[in-house]
Scaffold this active site. Structure first.
Site, mmCIF file in Angstrom:
data_model
loop_
_atom_site.group_PDB
_atom_site.id
_atom_site.type_symbol
_atom_site.label_atom_id
_atom_site.label_comp_id
_atom_site.label_asym_id
_atom_site.label_seq_id
_atom_site.Cartn_x
_atom_site.Cartn_y
_atom_site.Cartn_z
ATOM 1 N N LYS A 232 -18.730 28.461 -16.427
ATOM 2 C CA LYS A 232 -17.030 27.678 -15.948
ATOM 3 C C LYS A 232 -16.989 26.416 -16.794
ATOM 4 O O LYS A 232 -17.837 25.395 -16.151
ATOM 5 C CB LYS A 232 -16.529 27.709 -14.916
ATOM 6 C CG LYS A 232 -14.855 27.981 -14.678
ATOM 7 C CD LYS A 232 -14.218 27.116 -14.803
ATOM 8 C CE LYS A 232 -14.042 25.453 -14.511
ATOM 9 N NZ LYS A 232 -13.732 24.132 -15.235
ATOM 10 N N GLU B 78 -25.880 17.446 -10.835
ATOM 11 C CA GLU B 78 -25.846 16.495 -12.060
ATOM 12 C C GLU B 78 -25.186 15.097 -11.963
ATOM 13 O O GLU B 78 -23.499 15.795 -12.675
ATOM 14 C CB GLU B 78 -25.988 17.047 -13.269
ATOM 15 C CG GLU B 78 -27.170 17.620 -13.827
ATOM 16 C CD GLU B 78 -28.809 16.478 -13.202
ATOM 17 O OE1 GLU B 78 -28.719 15.829 -13.174
ATOM 18 O OE2 GLU B 78 -29.973 17.689 -13.243
ATOM 19 N N CYS C 159 -23.651 10.200 -18.994
ATOM 20 C CA CYS C 159 -23.502 9.795 -17.432
ATOM 21 C C CYS C 159 -24.775 9.361 -16.995
ATOM 22 O O CYS C 159 -24.912 8.165 -16.448
ATOM 23 C CB CYS C 159 -23.671 11.069 -17.036
ATOM 24 S SG CYS C 159 -24.976 12.127 -17.614
ATOM 25 N N GLU D 68 -18.318 4.104 -12.189
ATOM 26 C CA GLU D 68 -18.539 4.656 -13.470
ATOM 27 C C GLU D 68 -17.033 4.525 -14.262
ATOM 28 O O GLU D 68 -16.065 5.174 -13.010
ATOM 29 C CB GLU D 68 -18.795 5.951 -13.218
ATOM 30 C CG GLU D 68 -19.260 6.824 -14.530
ATOM 31 C CD GLU D 68 -19.483 8.087 -14.310
ATOM 32 O OE1 GLU D 68 -19.196 9.023 -13.875
ATOM 33 O OE2 GLU D 68 -20.971 8.409 -14.720
HETATM 34 P P1 NAD Z 1 -15.117 16.721 -13.503
HETATM 35 O O1 NAD Z 1 -15.737 16.312 -12.587
HETATM 36 O O2 NAD Z 1 -13.264 16.511 -13.778
HETATM 37 O O3 NAD Z 1 -15.567 17.969 -13.824
HETATM 38 C C1 NAD Z 1 -16.514 18.521 -14.442
HETATM 39 C C2 NAD Z 1 -15.705 20.401 -13.533
HETATM 40 O O4 NAD Z 1 -16.025 20.328 -12.572
HETATM 41 C C3 NAD Z 1 -14.991 21.260 -14.906
HETATM 42 O O5 NAD Z 1 -15.488 21.485 -15.351
HETATM 43 C C4 NAD Z 1 -14.338 21.060 -14.458
HETATM 44 O O6 NAD Z 1 -12.850 21.809 -14.725
HETATM 45 C C5 NAD Z 1 -14.698 21.570 -12.677
HETATM 46 N N1 NAD Z 1 -13.640 21.452 -11.727
HETATM 47 C C6 NAD Z 1 -12.858 20.339 -11.303
HETATM 48 N N2 NAD Z 1 -12.620 20.136 -9.721
HETATM 49 C C7 NAD Z 1 -13.400 21.663 -9.743
HETATM 50 C C8 NAD Z 1 -13.762 21.196 -8.003
HETATM 51 N N3 NAD Z 1 -13.121 21.675 -7.044
HETATM 52 N N4 NAD Z 1 -14.572 22.730 -7.990
HETATM 53 C C9 NAD Z 1 -15.361 23.166 -8.820
HETATM 54 N N5 NAD Z 1 -15.061 22.740 -10.277
HETATM 55 C C10 NAD Z 1 -14.714 21.938 -10.614
HETATM 56 O O7 NAD Z 1 -16.000 16.069 -14.799
HETATM 57 P P2 NAD Z 1 -15.611 15.875 -16.268
HETATM 58 O O8 NAD Z 1 -13.901 14.818 -16.538
HETATM 59 O O9 NAD Z 1 -15.015 17.181 -16.907
HETATM 60 O O10 NAD Z 1 -17.108 14.498 -16.738
HETATM 61 C C11 NAD Z 1 -17.057 13.972 -16.565
HETATM 62 C C12 NAD Z 1 -18.330 13.224 -14.955
HETATM 63 O O11 NAD Z 1 -19.304 14.471 -15.509
HETATM 64 C C13 NAD Z 1 -18.737 11.841 -15.748
HETATM 65 O O12 NAD Z 1 -18.573 11.450 -13.858
HETATM 66 C C14 NAD Z 1 -19.925 12.236 -15.895
HETATM 67 O O13 NAD Z 1 -20.865 10.721 -15.276
HETATM 68 C C15 NAD Z 1 -20.208 13.513 -15.417
HETATM 69 N N6 NAD Z 1 -21.568 13.780 -16.234
HETATM 70 C C16 NAD Z 1 -22.442 13.885 -14.914
HETATM 71 C C17 NAD Z 1 -23.887 14.599 -15.269
HETATM 72 C C18 NAD Z 1 -25.208 14.246 -15.489
HETATM 73 O O14 NAD Z 1 -25.959 14.774 -15.879
HETATM 74 N N7 NAD Z 1 -25.217 13.695 -14.200
HETATM 75 C C19 NAD Z 1 -23.518 14.847 -17.424
HETATM 76 C C20 NAD Z 1 -22.980 14.505 -17.849
HETATM 77 C C21 NAD Z 1 -21.242 14.450 -16.694
#
Ligand code: NAD
Length: 484
Positions: free
Chosen positions: A179, A255, A289, A388
């Site tokens: 997803k 992650e 990230c 962040e």
């Molecule tokens: P996000 O947490 O908003 O969304 C990530 C994913 O989770 C999306 O697919 C979203 O649709 C889904 N999602 C949203 N609400 C959910 C819920 N309640 N339950 C399950 N899934 C849900 O993050 P984003 O804005 O897409 O990405 C940015 C963030 O991701 C930043 O905080 C960044 O640091 C982090 N990130 C971390 C890594 C890592 O490896 N540590 C890598 C890339 C990004």
């Protein structure tokens, strides 16, 4: 590669959903096209297909077949690399140069590493005979796939993160429901299309459900038929995923976010270190990230460091991601731009000032852009210096020596990554004291298929990539045979 709207992949079939949603080009703000807007019923069908493929086919036990399918997937992605490159630049705003590395070519190649690992892995370990409680027994340890994996991914490095989950999960013998984030549905849909058309992956082994609805991620995390949730995204959402998974005590692999420190020691080459910090900090508009966004420099050379950082950042754009020379492209969406601007406002309220940047570039009236920005004069405990931002925004802070630099770096709820520049011995000693999952010393690059990546503290649980990343997707079974 696919017609507009991009389809879902459900149980081996490329499927149009009843509705579609738009995907935008962040550099222009224009509609790129549409993707299937998966519903709760589509997610339900995807999980059912993955469950059936795991429980009722030979996928989970046929290592050679799995390795072949993964190599087919890698080769299919390579055959379409030119098309995928343009798609990734257009949809994720990825600077072109990065698509030759972590944004596309590297994670595609990594699929081969996981296929090789599956073939060479010691699936069974013989512990030999023992006589616990006087009962002779021949013991062995068997590693088995966990089952159905729900993979939930963000938008910032869509191919890298999708493939770093799908690759090891499939290599280990699991089935997967992917997803992706609503901002980058085409990158994930392309994977589904190529898997369906150009590989022998059996129906149900890989399912891709794009949707504008974040609720489908929550649904996947809650579904009792899912055995493991592999999530990359923000720490706030990671917490929700863990809560959702808690009901059935399913395994979670997280992650999450970071606010990593780049430490310049007083015996470092200040100019070289600060120039590198500026470049690394705003690559892909800071939307990584593990990007080091807190620059810690010796207090006595603070002003000099600010000048070098600001001068370098001033030359780094932002620029059109299509151009070979662009380092810092657009940010992904209006929502993300507004969030970053909220932090820029907060920085001023907290007593900071901008040595360079601080807002939208004047020469770009379309798309979503933030100038490379350097914030000076902040307290290390201010929100801007601790939270962040996920944009091309660096905070520069003074330190009073190695111990102080380590203290400031570790005074964070996060623990994802870090960097140290200085004489090798001292830099190594500082690196050893950082509470983070990865550390770069004097420009070393830790990224690679064989290197486990992940975070301490609120940056996550578990490791992605490497043997450790593969083993996240395995169960351990101990078998003892009685000897007569
Ligand atoms: P996000 O947490 O908003 O969304 C990530 C994913 O989770 C999306 O697919 C979203 O649709 C889904 N999602 C949203 N609400 C959910 C819920 N309640 N339950 C399950 N899934 C849900 O993050 P984003 O804005 O897409 O990405 C940015 C963030 O991701 C930043 O905080 C960044 O640091 C982090 N990130 C971390 C890594 C890592 O490896 N540590 C890598 C890339 C990004």
């Amino acid at each position: 590669m696919f017609n507009d709207p991009a389809p879902l992949l459900l149980d081996g079939r490329l499927t149009e959903a009843a509705a579609a949603f738009t995907t935008l080009n962040p550099a222009t703000g224009q509609v790129l096209g549409h993707a299937a807007d998966g519903t709760a019923a589509d997610m339900d069908a995807a999980v059912a297909a993955a469950r059936r493929a795991f429980d009722e086919t030979g996928w989970s036990t046929d290592v050679a077949f799995r390795a072949r399918c993964l190599r087919q997937l890698r080769d299919a992605l390579r055959r379409h690399a030119d098309e995928l490159r343009e798609l990734t630049i257009a949809e994720a705003g990825a600077p072109r140069f990065l698509t030759f590395g972590a944004h596309l070519d590297a994670p595609v190649a990594d699929l081969g590493w996981f296929a090789d690992l599956a073939e060479s892995y010691a699936w069974t370990t013989d512990l030999g005979r023992a006589e616990p409680m006087g009962m002779p027994s021949d013991r062995r340890i068997v590693r088995e796939p966990v089952g159905v994996v729900g993979a939930i991914t963000p938008w910032n490095f869509p191919h890298q993160i999708n493939l770093a989950k799908v690759g090891p999960a499939l290599a280990a013998g699991n089935t997967v429901v992917l997803k992706p984030a609503p901002d980058t549905p085409w990158c994930a849909a392309a994977l589904g299309v190529l898997a369906a058309r150009e590989t022998d992956l059996p129906p149900g082994v890989l399912n891709v459900v794009t949707s504008s609805d974040h609720g489908l991620g929550a649904q996947l995390a809650q579904d009792p038929r899912v055995d493991l949730v592999s999530f990359t995204g923000s720490t706030a959402t990671g917490r929700k995923v863990m809560q959702a998974a808690a009901r059935d005590l399913k395994r979670v692999f997280l992650e999450l976010g970071g606010k990593s420190a780049f430490i310049v020691l007083d015996d470092a080459d200040l100019r070289a270190a600060c120039s590198y910090a500026a470049f690394a900090g705003v690559t892909h508009a800071g939307q990584g990230c593990a990007i080091t966004t807190r620059i810690l420099v010796p207090r006595e050379r603070y002003d000099e460091a600010v000048r070098i950082l600001a001068k370098t950042l001033g030359k780094l754009g932002p620029g059109d991601p299509q151009d070979d020379s662009t380092i810092c492209g657009p940010v992904i969406s209006a929502r993300q731009r507004d969030r970053i601007e909220g932090y820029l406002k907060l920085a001023l309220e907290e007593g900071g000032s901008f040595a360079v940047g601080g807002g939208r570039p004047k020469d770009r009236d379309k798309g979503f852009w933030i100038e490379p920005t350097l914030i000076t004069g902040l307290d290390p405990r201010s929100r801007t210096a601790r939270e962040e931002i996920f944009g091309p925004v660096l905070v520069v802070l003074p330190h009073d020596g190695d111990d102080d630099a380590v203290r400031i770096a570790n005074d964070s709820p996060y623990g994802l990554s870090g960097a140290v520049h200085g004489s090798p011995e001292r830099a190594r000693a500082v690196a050893a004291r950082l509470r983070t999952g990865t550390v770069s010393v004097n420009g070393g690059v830790w990224y690679g298929a064989d290197v486990p990546f992940g975070g301490y503290k609120q940056s996550g649980i578990g490791r992605e990539m490497g043997v450790a990343g593969f083993e996240e997707y395995l169960e351990t079974k101990a078998i003892a045979e009685g000897v007569t």
